[in-house]
Design an enzyme around this catalytic site. Structure first.
Site, PDB file in Angstrom:
ATOM      1  N   LEU A  37       0.854  -1.178   0.000  1.00 55.65           N
ATOM      2  CA  LEU A  37       0.000   0.000   0.000  1.00 55.65           C
ATOM      3  C   LEU A  37       0.891   1.229   0.000  1.00 55.65           C
ATOM      4  O   LEU A  37       1.959   1.241   0.615  1.00 55.65           O
ATOM      5  CB  LEU A  37      -0.900   0.029   1.241  1.00 55.65           C
ATOM      6  CG  LEU A  37      -2.082  -0.942   1.289  1.00 55.65           C
ATOM      7  CD1 LEU A  37      -2.699  -0.940   2.684  1.00 55.65           C
ATOM      8  CD2 LEU A  37      -3.135  -0.598   0.248  1.00 55.65           C
ATOM      9  N   ASP A  38       0.451   2.290  -0.666  1.00 55.58           N
ATOM     10  CA  ASP A  38       1.190   3.548  -0.634  1.00 55.58           C
ATOM     11  C   ASP A  38       1.229   4.087   0.796  1.00 55.58           C
ATOM     12  O   ASP A  38       0.348   3.772   1.609  1.00 55.58           O
ATOM     13  CB  ASP A  38       0.515   4.592  -1.531  1.00 55.58           C
ATOM     14  CG  ASP A  38       0.594   4.216  -3.006  1.00 55.58           C
ATOM     15  OD1 ASP A  38       1.536   3.495  -3.369  1.00 55.58           O
ATOM     16  OD2 ASP A  38      -0.287   4.650  -3.775  1.00 55.58           O
ATOM     17  N   PRO A  39       2.212   4.925   1.128  1.00 55.83           N
ATOM     18  CA  PRO A  39       2.276   5.507   2.474  1.00 55.83           C
ATOM     19  C   PRO A  39       0.987   6.223   2.879  1.00 55.83           C
ATOM     20  O   PRO A  39       0.573   6.164   4.036  1.00 55.83           O
ATOM     21  CB  PRO A  39       3.457   6.478   2.381  1.00 55.83           C
ATOM     22  CG  PRO A  39       4.344   5.867   1.342  1.00 55.83           C
ATOM     23  CD  PRO A  39       3.411   5.265   0.329  1.00 55.83           C
ATOM     24  N   MET A  40       0.340   6.910   1.934  1.00 53.13           N
ATOM     25  CA  MET A  40      -0.903   7.618   2.239  1.00 53.13           C
ATOM     26  C   MET A  40      -2.034   6.667   2.613  1.00 53.13           C
ATOM     27  O   MET A  40      -2.928   7.013   3.400  1.00 53.13           O
ATOM     28  CB  MET A  40      -1.321   8.450   1.027  1.00 53.13           C
ATOM     29  CG  MET A  40      -2.591   9.255   1.223  1.00 53.13           C
ATOM     30  SD  MET A  40      -3.230   9.984  -0.327  1.00 53.13           S
ATOM     31  CE  MET A  40      -4.158   8.589  -0.983  1.00 53.13           C
ATOM     32  N   ALA A  41      -2.009   5.467   2.047  1.00 53.87           N
ATOM     33  CA  ALA A  41      -3.114   4.526   2.201  1.00 53.87           C
ATOM     34  C   ALA A  41      -3.062   3.804   3.546  1.00 53.87           C
ATOM     35  O   ALA A  41      -2.009   3.649   4.158  1.00 53.87           O
ATOM     36  CB  ALA A  41      -3.094   3.514   1.069  1.00 53.87           C
TER      37      ALA A  41
END
Length: 297
Positions: free
Chosen positions: A39-43
């Site tokens: 998952l992306d850091p934002m997610a």
């Protein structure tokens, strides 16, 4: 030594998936941990980790369908198609305010079903051996080919309008390889006002739900899902006798191909242990992946 198993983790925002793997390695005292999709850091949301011999199961989990909850902001575009990027364009407020709910519904309908999707430029896809996001950040031109994906559900749960922006809270069921950021980009583009993702949470991978996941501060061996349980809910199960289990572990084929109704299944021995993943070969079953044999339970 930690026992093998599948570890479900609820990743918080602001850290990478690799950070989660590192924490799990420290918490469980083993280096042998892999993941079934980052998952992306934002997610936020569900990460599925394989521990010890159960890393062999990740091949079968990574391709499972997924569910996401997300927020799409219409009215502005970014270079990464999400809120972590730099804004590249902003529509006139009047143009955004003129976008109707009916137009949004039509745009979403066009992005539902089997679609050819061009992944986000800032993605982990490799181009000539290098990650697309590395190329993009180095200022190089990145052209990614469209991929066929299936979006089986793209549903708006709430619409919030402000002057010059429209925020859509959505839920998406999709096949692996679908980029929710790209859905936000393409919806905004179709509506003529631009769009990007401002929030993303993965709630499901195959049969695994985020509600059953541990937090990153509570990673422990007792949270591990048994390999037999994880394999059975992922590919289905077939029971094998003790002699059959021994033969499969030794690379031999066994009779009983008729027991399999799908392409592959998890072979479970009389003690409830996962022998491996088997496939049908004519009237017989052959192991295509064997688990390391457990000496005790």
């Amino acid at each position: 030594m930690v026992r093998p198993g599948i570890l479900l983790v609820d990743k918080p925002g602001g850290i990478t998936s690799h950070d989660v793997v590192s924490r799990a390695r420290r918490a469980l005292g083993t280096r042998k941990i892999g993941h079934a999709g980052t998952l992306d850091p934002m997610a936020t949301g569900l990460l599925v980790l394989g521990v010890e011999g159960a890393t062999r199961l990740l091949t079968y989990i990574v391709g499972a369908d997924k569910t996401y909850e997300a927020t799409i902001l219409l009215g502005a575009s970014t270079d990464s198609d999400d809120a972590d990027g730099v804004e590249t364009a902003r529509a006139d407020a009047a143009d955004v305010d003129a976008v109707t709910d009916e137009a949004i519904a039509a745009g979403i309908a066009d992005l539902t079903g089997e679609i050819d999707q061009v992944p986000s430029t800032v993605s982990a896809i490799k181009v000539a051996g290098r990650r697309a996001y590395d190329l993009a950040r180095a200022g190089e031109q990145v052209e990614l080919k469209a991929r066929r994906v299936t979006v089986s559900r793209f549903e708006v749960r709430q619409t919030r309008r402000d002057s010059g922006t429209i925020a859509l809270d959505v839920v998406v069921d999709c096949t692996t390889g679908t980029y929710i950021r790209a859905l936000a980009r393409d919806l905004g583009r179709a509506l003529g006002v631009g769009g990007h993702l401002t929030a993303l949470r993965r709630t499901r991978i195959g049969a695994f739900e985020v509600q059953a996941a541990a937090s990153v501060d509570d990673l422990a061996e007792d949270a591990l899902v048994e390999p037999a349980t994880a394999a059975a809910v992922t590919v289905g199960a077939v029971a094998v006798g003790a002699d059959e289990a021994r033969d499969l572990r030794h690379g031999k084929r066994i009779d009983g191909g008729g027991r399999l109704t799908a392409a592959v299944a998890a072979a479970i021995d009389p003690d409830g242990r996962l022998v491996g993943i088997v496939e049908k070969r004519g009237a017989q079953l052959k192991s295509v992946m064997n688990m390391p044999e457990e000496t005790s339970r």
